[in-house]
Design a protein around this motif. Structure first.
Motif, short mmCIF file in Angstrom:
data_model
loop_
_atom_site.label_atom_id
_atom_site.label_comp_id
_atom_site.label_asym_id
_atom_site.label_seq_id
_atom_site.Cartn_x
_atom_site.Cartn_y
_atom_site.Cartn_z
N SER A 12 12.37 -8.81 52.82
CA SER A 12 11.93 -9.77 51.88
C SER A 12 10.39 -10.17 52.31
O SER A 12 9.55 -10.46 51.47
CB SER A 12 12.81 -10.98 51.84
OG SER A 12 12.73 -11.67 53.02
N HIS A 30 14.36 -5.05 47.57
CA HIS A 30 14.68 -5.09 48.85
C HIS A 30 16.05 -5.64 49.27
O HIS A 30 16.69 -6.60 48.42
CB HIS A 30 13.73 -6.22 49.56
CG HIS A 30 13.75 -7.47 49.17
ND1 HIS A 30 14.66 -8.55 49.59
CD2 HIS A 30 13.21 -8.27 48.08
CE1 HIS A 30 14.41 -9.66 48.93
NE2 HIS A 30 13.35 -9.47 48.07
N ARG A 32 18.86 -6.57 52.50
CA ARG A 32 18.91 -7.22 54.04
C ARG A 32 19.48 -6.18 54.88
O ARG A 32 19.15 -6.01 55.95
CB ARG A 32 19.28 -8.65 54.05
CG ARG A 32 19.14 -9.27 55.40
CD ARG A 32 19.25 -10.79 55.07
NE ARG A 32 19.34 -11.41 56.51
CZ ARG A 32 20.53 -11.67 57.19
NH1 ARG A 32 21.72 -11.52 56.47
NH2 ARG A 32 20.34 -12.51 58.38
#
Length: 286
Positions: A12, A30, A32
């Motif tokens: 991020s 994106h 994680r």
């Protein structure tokens, strides 16, 4: 439109840095966690994948290898943004994983953009920032005379009349808030007879920094998905600051966050058979 997928915890942050360049032809996604990034790639393939990790290590290469094992993953350019290994390992990993670049975390967004353009053989133009429209002069209304007495305001009528029929609202009385926990009780995975203290937090923190994912989740090597899932939920709840003494949780706030992040990483890899098998082979002990 060029689609870029960034996988990793700093994803991020890198997406925000690239967005600040106002690139009109670059679409950035994106994720994680590794398993979520692989699912996103399989659902909507990207033109280039970046694996970002501030610590680096074997998990980055394992994730890159898992992507390369996908049919589409063999065709998409792959770049790493993480600490650089020694020169010999760097060259070997670059050749084995067919990387288009391996950049350190301190790389500037502009330098990363240059490598992206070189890898895709494109030129990404910056979008002109919107100009500030000319502000029209505003005229404030005249302030009322403070010396004049305020006009009395009539309360809104809550009585409805129609001919000879008069309806008045009923007083609903005090409202009652429903306790969600009484309807949807949460499952408790914690150990009621083994409270988490400072010593246990220190031992677990040392383990997540030096042990492999199986040891972090406290399961045997080669365990299947179900016991891995149960171990993750149990440990994740056990090291939840809300389940720990307030003073201890406050004193070890950063350590608990690191432990839970490591548990998420371990679950993201071991909970996905497509990532668990190569990880098991990669970390096989003699």
């Amino acid at each position: 439109m060029i689609r870029l997928l960034i996988i990793g915890r700093p994803g991020s942050q890198w997406a925000d840095r690239l967005h600040q360049l106002h690139l009109s032809e670059l679409e950035i996604d994106h994720e994680r966690l590794p398993s979520a990034g692989i699912r996103r790639f399989e659902e909507s393939p990207a033109d280039l994948i970046i694996i970002a990790d501030d610590q680096g290590g074997e998990r980055v290469e394992i994730l890159a290898g898992a992507l390369r094992n996908r049919p589409l993953g063999q065709l998409v350019p792959l770049m790493l943004v993480c600490p650089l290994p020694d020169a010999e390992r760097l060259q070997a990993a670059t050749d084995t994983l067919d990387l288009v670049g391996w950049l350190p975390p301190e790389t500037s967004p502009q330098a990363l953009l240059t490598r992206i353009e070189a890898a895709l053989d494109v030129s990404l133009s910056a979008q002109p920032s919107p100009s500030t429209p000319h502000a029209e002069p505003s005229f404030a209304p005249e302030a009322p005379d403070a010396s004049a007495p305020p006009e009395p305001s009539a309360p809104p009528s809550r009585v409805f009349r129609s001919g000879d029929l008069t309806l008045e609202p009923l007083d609903p009385g005090p409202t009652h808030q429903v306790d969600r926990q009484s309807i949807f009780p949460t499952r408790d995975f914690s150990y009621p007879d083994a409270p988490v203290d400072a010593e246990l937090i220190r031992r677990k923190l040392k383990a997540v920094r030096h042990e492999d994912y199986f040891a972090i989740l406290e399961v045997r090597r080669g365990a299947e998905t179900q016991p891995i899932r149960e171990a993750f939920h149990r440990l994740y709840a056990r090291f939840d600051p809300r389940n720990i003494d307030f003073q201890t949780a406050h004193a070890f706030e950063e350590a608990l966050a690191e432990i839970r992040d490591a548990l998420e990483d371990a679950w993201a890899v071991l909970g996905d058979p497509a990532l668990r098998e190569p990880y098991l082979r990669y970390t096989l002990r003699p």
